[in-house]
Design an enzyme around this catalytic site. Structure first.
Site, mmCIF file in Angstrom:
data_model
loop_
_atom_site.group_PDB
_atom_site.id
_atom_site.type_symbol
_atom_site.label_atom_id
_atom_site.label_comp_id
_atom_site.label_asym_id
_atom_site.label_seq_id
_atom_site.Cartn_x
_atom_site.Cartn_y
_atom_site.Cartn_z
ATOM 1 N N LEU A 1 6.976 -13.265 1.848
ATOM 2 C CA LEU A 1 6.731 -12.362 0.728
ATOM 3 C C LEU A 1 7.995 -11.845 0.048
ATOM 4 C CD1 LEU A 1 4.221 -10.973 -0.534
ATOM 5 C CD2 LEU A 1 5.009 -8.930 0.616
ATOM 6 N N ARG B 1 -2.600 -7.595 -8.859
ATOM 7 C CA ARG B 1 -2.191 -8.849 -8.201
ATOM 8 C C ARG B 1 -3.053 -10.043 -8.574
ATOM 9 N NH1 ARG B 1 -0.425 -6.544 -2.316
ATOM 10 N NH2 ARG B 1 1.435 -5.595 -3.189
ATOM 11 N N ARG C 1 -7.281 -5.532 -3.859
ATOM 12 C CA ARG C 1 -6.548 -4.356 -3.388
ATOM 13 C C ARG C 1 -5.336 -4.102 -4.278
ATOM 14 N NH1 ARG C 1 -1.769 -3.637 0.025
ATOM 15 N NH2 ARG C 1 -1.504 -5.881 0.187
ATOM 16 N N HIS D 1 -2.351 -13.498 1.157
ATOM 17 C CA HIS D 1 -1.596 -12.330 1.581
ATOM 18 C C HIS D 1 -2.428 -11.260 2.283
ATOM 19 C CE1 HIS D 1 1.457 -9.275 1.403
ATOM 20 N NE2 HIS D 1 0.729 -8.502 0.626
ATOM 21 N N PHE E 1 3.961 0.423 -9.106
ATOM 22 C CA PHE E 1 3.342 -0.710 -8.427
ATOM 23 C C PHE E 1 2.205 -1.227 -9.291
ATOM 24 C CE2 PHE E 1 3.408 -2.139 -3.787
ATOM 25 C CZ PHE E 1 4.791 -2.224 -3.751
ATOM 26 N N GLU F 1 6.211 -6.683 -4.262
ATOM 27 C CA GLU F 1 5.907 -6.258 -5.626
ATOM 28 C C GLU F 1 6.959 -5.254 -6.113
ATOM 29 O OE1 GLU F 1 1.757 -5.940 -6.147
ATOM 30 O OE2 GLU F 1 1.951 -4.091 -7.271
ATOM 31 N N HIS G 1 -0.930 -12.973 -3.162
ATOM 32 C CA HIS G 1 0.174 -12.193 -3.717
ATOM 33 C C HIS G 1 0.920 -13.093 -4.682
ATOM 34 C CE1 HIS G 1 3.789 -9.829 -4.067
ATOM 35 N NE2 HIS G 1 3.233 -8.845 -3.379
ATOM 36 N N GLN H 1 -6.765 -11.868 -0.980
ATOM 37 C CA GLN H 1 -5.800 -11.620 -2.047
ATOM 38 C C GLN H 1 -4.624 -12.584 -1.981
ATOM 39 O OE1 GLN H 1 -3.210 -7.879 -2.098
ATOM 40 N NE2 GLN H 1 -4.456 -7.717 -3.941
HETATM 41 C C1 FAD Z 1 4.532 -9.427 4.208
HETATM 42 C C2 FAD Z 1 3.580 -8.289 3.969
HETATM 43 C C3 FAD Z 1 3.990 -7.202 3.206
HETATM 44 C C4 FAD Z 1 3.110 -6.140 2.980
HETATM 45 N N1 FAD Z 1 3.526 -5.087 2.211
HETATM 46 C C5 FAD Z 1 2.695 -4.034 2.006
HETATM 47 C C6 FAD Z 1 3.130 -2.893 1.262
HETATM 48 O O1 FAD Z 1 4.270 -2.796 0.821
HETATM 49 N N2 FAD Z 1 2.249 -1.881 1.061
HETATM 50 C C7 FAD Z 1 0.972 -1.923 1.549
HETATM 51 O O2 FAD Z 1 0.223 -0.974 1.337
HETATM 52 N N3 FAD Z 1 0.546 -2.990 2.282
HETATM 53 C C8 FAD Z 1 1.376 -4.028 2.521
HETATM 54 N N4 FAD Z 1 0.935 -5.107 3.257
HETATM 55 C C9 FAD Z 1 -0.365 -5.026 3.934
HETATM 56 C C10 FAD Z 1 -0.259 -4.122 5.146
HETATM 57 O O3 FAD Z 1 1.020 -4.215 5.719
HETATM 58 C C11 FAD Z 1 -1.286 -4.477 6.217
HETATM 59 O O4 FAD Z 1 -2.565 -4.532 5.637
HETATM 60 C C12 FAD Z 1 -1.324 -3.437 7.322
HETATM 61 O O5 FAD Z 1 -0.040 -3.155 7.798
HETATM 62 C C13 FAD Z 1 -2.240 -3.873 8.457
HETATM 63 O O6 FAD Z 1 -2.109 -2.970 9.525
HETATM 64 P P1 FAD Z 1 -3.084 -3.049 10.783
HETATM 65 O O7 FAD Z 1 -2.661 -1.952 11.692
HETATM 66 O O8 FAD Z 1 -4.485 -3.071 10.301
HETATM 67 O O9 FAD Z 1 -2.792 -4.473 11.435
HETATM 68 P P2 FAD Z 1 -1.433 -5.163 11.960
HETATM 69 O O10 FAD Z 1 -0.224 -4.401 11.622
HETATM 70 O O11 FAD Z 1 -1.513 -6.577 11.519
HETATM 71 O O12 FAD Z 1 -1.588 -5.088 13.536
HETATM 72 C C14 FAD Z 1 -2.560 -5.828 14.235
HETATM 73 C C15 FAD Z 1 -2.427 -5.545 15.703
HETATM 74 O O13 FAD Z 1 -3.520 -6.130 16.388
HETATM 75 C C16 FAD Z 1 -3.067 -6.807 17.533
HETATM 76 N N5 FAD Z 1 -3.991 -7.906 17.804
HETATM 77 C C17 FAD Z 1 -4.451 -8.843 16.946
HETATM 78 N N6 FAD Z 1 -5.261 -9.715 17.584
HETATM 79 C C18 FAD Z 1 -5.324 -9.320 18.870
HETATM 80 C C19 FAD Z 1 -5.968 -9.809 20.024
HETATM 81 N N7 FAD Z 1 -6.723 -10.919 20.021
HETATM 82 N N8 FAD Z 1 -5.789 -9.157 21.187
HETATM 83 C C20 FAD Z 1 -5.003 -8.050 21.250
HETATM 84 N N9 FAD Z 1 -4.369 -7.540 20.191
HETATM 85 C C21 FAD Z 1 -4.519 -8.167 19.014
HETATM 86 C C22 FAD Z 1 -1.667 -7.267 17.207
HETATM 87 O O14 FAD Z 1 -0.920 -7.405 18.391
HETATM 88 C C23 FAD Z 1 -1.170 -6.099 16.346
HETATM 89 O O15 FAD Z 1 -0.604 -5.100 17.161
HETATM 90 C C24 FAD Z 1 1.797 -6.178 3.501
HETATM 91 C C25 FAD Z 1 1.394 -7.268 4.268
HETATM 92 C C26 FAD Z 1 2.266 -8.328 4.467
HETATM 93 C C27 FAD Z 1 1.761 -9.514 5.245
#
Ligand code: FAD
Length: 566
Positions: A244, A278, A381, A346, A118, A247, A234, A232
């Site tokens: 997306l 990135r 990141r 991203h 990566f 990577e 991507h 960031q």
């Molecule tokens: C397309 C894509 C691909 C990615 N690929 C990778 C990868 O391969 N490797 C890597 O390390 N990272 C990757 N990332 C980044 C990584 O996936 C995210 O940073 C990470 O999953 C975020 O997790 P989280 O639990 O913080 O938030 P999220 O998974 O975004 O969850 C947020 C939660 O908060 C809740 N929520 C939000 N607002 C409210 C509200 N007002 N009221 C109630 N609930 C709310 C939502 O319902 C959801 O359940 C990627 C990101 C994207 C967008």
């Protein structure tokens, strides 16, 4: 009235890991997860490429030490070194824990977890499940939460964090299904609401719900935010949709090609080529396009990501989702033709300021995952470190909160808060309101993408701040046309826009104040990193409704500042 020891807002990977850890630490605790969408639809499920851990399965010489150094160098030395060390030290443990819980990782021939190269990593250390890693991890965690009996409130929207004298009392949320406003008194609230890159609207790889709700609610409740200007881009979003292309596609050997047929990364990162970090690869693509070496199309200029030489077998086995997305959204099968791509907003490096246990300055309020800034990613990141962050810090904060909850006094929230919110919602539905939220949202995305994108200048940043302040004024007259209670998504979208506008202002104000280039923040008028004046975190607070910007030192360790080259 419901009373909880701990309420977690967010059902993504961070929230669910914390929930699981809390009940594994103390099953007697009374906890709930509140989520605006069904947990397994959270953006975590979109993560494709994988999560880093120095397991040394593929490259026997890989070490935790190398992972720490790559992370700090990747961050352009803005990461706090104590937090980055914890991230990398805990990585092998959390990946093995997931493996034991049943996450179906892809395998090497000897049966150990497969690892792919990566960007910015000195060894192949990204552990993956084909190109659906986030989906499988989230599913595993959700199953565990159900097994442990976690109480879920799905389709509840966080409105505000309630506090008394600097002590968190719980939250208020809109029940989207019924339209009722409900209060959730809780001794501890853990925010896990994800990132804010959707503020760039249609120039973003993010899910529609990544609107920074928890971050904006924390700011309104008096909790500082940190390093918001670092967004960031991507390198490889699909040309039309911004969706997306992982990577992992370059990790598996994909090439970036300009319209002259050149693998231009040889001019920018001769050693790492397509697997530079990135920020560097995104800038290189943007430069190729700006200097006329991109392809033209009615959907905008682009660069090609060529996978054709990898062959049908590898593409269908290791990158099945990428193939699906390219066919559905670009009409192109990557087995036969290159994929048209351009950089896409991203990931949010910034977020709610926390210490390395996830605690904020408000007693009883924690933040974890992409909504938090702990800070392990600093100014940039590394791919694969974010899934890792949500696991490691979800676990740590869950454990800490479980231990702390018992020692805290009971809390209370006055019912009068419900009327206050109801009154505000009704005011948005009055005939005197006339601004359309879709228009404001579009204009916000456009000014961010045009003025606070990959390259930034003083002139553009002044324009962005001016535009966003005007939009905030116009938002005061925004209209919620749907006056019904049940599933009023119009109201929810307006509340999300309110949050994004606050965040858009913080991104622009932080970028304006930071007169240097570091990581994802590239100023064409201040092209050098300036460690003397800007080796520090940007802090954001609200005072009398105005956004204040100040600074705080970076926590250093044994790694000295060095020039960052690849
Ligand atoms: C397309 C894509 C691909 C990615 N690929 C990778 C990868 O391969 N490797 C890597 O390390 N990272 C990757 N990332 C980044 C990584 O996936 C995210 O940073 C990470 O999953 C975020 O997790 P989280 O639990 O913080 O938030 P999220 O998974 O975004 O969850 C947020 C939660 O908060 C809740 N929520 C939000 N607002 C409210 C509200 N007002 N009221 C109630 N609930 C709310 C939502 O319902 C959801 O359940 C990627 C990101 C994207 C967008």
């Amino acid at each position: 009235m419901k009373q909880y020891d701990i309420v977690i807002v967010g059902g993504g990977g961070a929230g669910l890991y914390a929930a699981m850890e809390i009940l594994n630490t103390d099953i007697s605790l009374n906890i709930a997860v509140i989520s605006k969408i069904y947990p397994n639809r959270s953006h975590t499920s979109a993560a494709q490429g994988g999560a880093n851990a120095a397991l040394a399965n593929k490259d026997k010489t890989d070490t935790i030490e190398k992972h720490i150094f790559d992370t700090i160098k990747g961050s352009d030395y803005l990461a706090d070194q104590d937090a980055a060390s914890i991230l990398c030290e805990e990585a092998p443990r959390v990946i093995r824990e997931l493996e034991n819980l049943g996450t179906p990782f892809s395998r090497m021939d000897d049966g150990t977890i497969a690892q792919r190269p990566f960007g910015g990593a000195s060894s192949p250390r990204c552990c993956y499940c084909a190109d659906k890693t986030g989906h499988t991890i989230l599913q595993t965690l959700y199953e565990q939460c159900l097994r442990l009996g976690v109480k879920f409130y799905n389709e509840y929207f966080l409105i505000s964090i309630e506090e008394n004298d600097g002590v968190c009392q719980g939250i208020t949320a809109l029940n989207i299904q019924s339209g009722e406003i409900e209060i959730f008194p809780a001794k501890i609230v853990i925010l896990a609401t994800g990132g804010y890159a959707k503020a760039y609207w249609n120039r973003s790889s993010n899910a529609a719900g990544n609107t920074g709700d928890g971050i904006a609610a924390a700011l309104r409740a008096g909790v500082p935010l940190k390093d918001m200007e670092f967004v960031q881009f991507h390198p490889t979003g699909l040309r039309k949709s911004g969706l997306l292309v992982t990577e992992g596609a370059r990790g598996e050997g994909g090439y970036l090609i300009n319209k002259n047929g050149d693998r231009f990364m040889s001019n920018y990162a001769p050693e790492k080529m397509e697997l530079g970090p990135r920020d560097l690869v995104s800038r290189s693509i943007e430069t190729e396009i700006n200097e006329g070496r991109g392809f033209d199309s009615t959907a905008g200029q682009y660069i090609n990501l060529d996978l054709t030489h990898l062959g049908a077998e590898l593409i269908t086995k290791r990158l099945p989702q990428i193939r699906e997305l390219s066919i559905s959204f670009e009409g192109i099968d990557p087995i036969d033709e290159p994929i048209p791509i351009r950089p896409t907003a991203h990931y949010s490096m910034g977020g709610i300021d926390t210490d390395k246990t996830g605690r904020t300055i408000m007693k009883g309020l924690y933040a974890i995952g992409e909504c938090a800034c702990v800070s392990v990613h600093g100014a940039n990141r590394l791919g694969g470190n974010s899934l890792l962050e949500i696991l490691v810090f979800g676990k740590i904060a869950g454990h800490e909160a479980a231990l702390e909850a018992k020692s805290l006094n009971s809390v209370s929230i006055s019912n009068s808060i419900i009327d206050k919110h109801k009154k505000y919602f009704r005011s948005l539905m009055q005939p005197s309101q006339y601004e359309r939220y879709g228009v404001i949202r579009e204009e916000m995305g456009t000014t961010l993408a045009e003025n606070v994108g990959i390259y930034r200048t003083e002139k553009n940043l002044i324009q962005a701040i001016y535009d966003i302040k005007k939009l905030i004024e116009r938002f005061k007259r925004v209209k919620v046309n749907d006056t019904s209670t049940v599933f009023n998504t119009n109201l929810v979208n307006v509340l999300e826009l309110r949050n994004m506008l606050n965040i858009a202002l913080a991104i622009s104000a932080g970028a304006y104040a930071r007169k240097e280039s570091r990581g994802s923040h590239s100023r064409t008028d201040y092209t050098k990193r300036d460690d003397v004046n800007f080796h520090k975190h940007t802090m954001f607070t609200l005072s009398d409704g105005n956004l204040d910007v100040s600074y705080k030192p970076v926590i250093m360790g044994k790694y000295e500042l060095e020039e960052r080259t690849y």
